[in-house]
Design a protein around this motif. Sequence first.
Motif, short mmCIF file in Angstrom:
data_model
loop_
_atom_site.label_atom_id
_atom_site.label_comp_id
_atom_site.label_asym_id
_atom_site.label_seq_id
_atom_site.Cartn_x
_atom_site.Cartn_y
_atom_site.Cartn_z
N GLU A 147 0.54 -1.11 -0.17
CA GLU A 147 0.61 0.08 0.19
C GLU A 147 0.78 1.33 -0.08
N PHE A 148 1.86 1.77 -0.89
CA PHE A 148 2.62 2.46 -0.62
C PHE A 148 1.97 3.72 -1.23
N ASP A 149 2.22 5.40 -0.22
CA ASP A 149 1.96 5.63 -0.81
C ASP A 149 2.85 7.33 -1.59
N PHE A 150 1.69 7.52 -3.40
CA PHE A 150 2.81 7.14 -4.16
C PHE A 150 2.70 9.22 -3.72
N SER A 151 1.61 9.86 -3.25
CA SER A 151 1.50 10.99 -3.40
C SER A 151 2.93 11.94 -2.50
N LYS A 152 3.60 11.26 -0.78
CA LYS A 152 4.18 12.70 -0.73
C LYS A 152 5.15 11.68 -0.88
N GLU A 153 6.20 13.09 -0.36
CA GLU A 153 7.90 13.13 -0.81
C GLU A 153 8.25 12.41 0.23
N TRP A 154 8.89 11.04 -0.31
CA TRP A 154 10.31 10.17 -0.10
C TRP A 154 11.67 9.95 -0.35
N LYS A 155 12.30 10.17 0.58
CA LYS A 155 13.86 9.87 0.20
C LYS A 155 13.83 8.32 0.20
N PRO A 156 14.80 7.90 -0.05
CA PRO A 156 15.51 7.03 -1.60
C PRO A 156 15.56 5.13 0.38
N LYS A 157 16.01 5.98 0.80
CA LYS A 157 16.28 4.66 1.54
C LYS A 157 15.28 4.14 2.61
N ASP A 158 14.50 5.22 2.90
CA ASP A 158 13.45 5.68 3.18
C ASP A 158 12.27 4.23 2.51
N ILE A 159 12.36 4.23 1.56
CA ILE A 159 11.40 3.16 0.76
C ILE A 159 11.46 2.06 0.68
N ILE A 160 12.79 1.38 0.84
CA ILE A 160 13.53 0.91 0.90
C ILE A 160 13.04 -0.10 2.42
N GLU A 161 12.73 1.15 3.12
CA GLU A 161 12.24 0.11 4.73
C GLU A 161 11.48 -0.79 4.27
N VAL A 162 10.89 -0.23 2.85
CA VAL A 162 9.09 -0.72 3.31
C VAL A 162 9.77 -2.46 3.33
N VAL A 163 10.73 -2.78 2.29
CA VAL A 163 10.82 -3.73 2.04
C VAL A 163 11.70 -4.69 2.89
N ARG A 164 12.31 -4.06 3.32
CA ARG A 164 14.19 -4.49 4.08
C ARG A 164 13.78 -5.75 5.06
N ASN A 165 12.76 -6.02 5.76
CA ASN A 165 13.06 -7.45 6.41
C ASN A 165 11.69 -8.04 6.49
N LYS A 166 11.21 -8.15 5.05
CA LYS A 166 10.80 -8.93 3.98
C LYS A 166 11.36 -10.14 3.33
#
Length: 362
Positions: A147-166
């Motif tokens: 359920e990634f939120d496209f509308s907000k501003e992201w930093k690359p490392k924060d995006i990676i955290e979405v799946v880091r522990n998957k």
Amino acid sequence: MRKFFKIALITVLTLCVLGGASLLLFGRDSHGNLSGSISEQIDQYLTNQEFQGTVLISKDGEVLFKKGYGIAAPNVQNSTNTLYQIASLSKSFTAVAIMQLAEKQMLTVDDPLANYFSDFPNAETITIGHLLSHSSGIPDYLKPDYEFDFSKEWKPKDIIEVVRNKQLEFTPGEGFSYSNTGYLLLGLIIEQVSGQPYSDYIEEHIFTPSGMHHSMFTIPDGVLVAEGHVEGKPGPPIHNSAAYAAGDIISTVEDLALFDEALRHNLLVSEETTKLMGTTHASKFPSQYGYGWFTQDVLGHKAVGHPGGYPSGFRHYVTRLQDEELTVIVLSNEMTINSMAINRNLTSIVLQKPIWFWEELF
């Protein structure tokens, strides 16, 4: 009973014959409804398809056709200099950047991810080559589950955290699964190795030598960019930071044609590297992937290509035939447009070669 089976067999055979005949009659399109020069046929086809976007086709180093259709924004028509968020077409640029650094011996495709992110799970078994070819097994952060939120501003490392522990989807190198996450990691590796922000590196080492003076990552005030549409209405907002090295570039068809020419003339990487990028390194039917390109057979020709799209209302497709020196670029700002099918049919028209219906799919 024997009579029944005989009748049934005859019926099945008849249906097979009729089916085969129908396939031969209706299963391929020779574009016989089009007339005039190749350019006129292309224009007729795109008009008939009610295409919205911009197309550029180059052959043997010359622009064969270029034209915009429909609206870019309210009261503004699409044209050949319209700027688009090119989405995943950016991956080819990221892959070229990695291969440039490899040619300078600043990294290798066999380097483990651990060399750059020692604390990333399974980093010892995942290589740069796996990231390039979508064979790392790292989940894609854009899958619906997250359920990634496209509308907000992201930093690359924060995006990676979405799946880091998957959990990995498969053992690295033993499968294929398209992963935007992998290309975010490649962008961060480019930054570590080059000492430059990803965008600065791409601008200096790819845009500038290619002559791509209308490509960018940040839209200056007052500069018009095509708006995405879904069934004719403005699509949902997407912040341009939502894809980073997996899809943040903004460009035009003319600049993408310059990128293609730079690759064909070995201005960005060597001929050997270009061939390596166009070699299949991972596959899962019906997909085959090299480094930054899907590897394909297009109407009997060896080719590479890539799609690009945003749910905000963009559908793009680029195909580069190798032996024909033919490149077809289709950028659309209407989500319902099947840019791959458009691309394949345009290729068919240029080559004057009928296209089977399944050739629009792969």
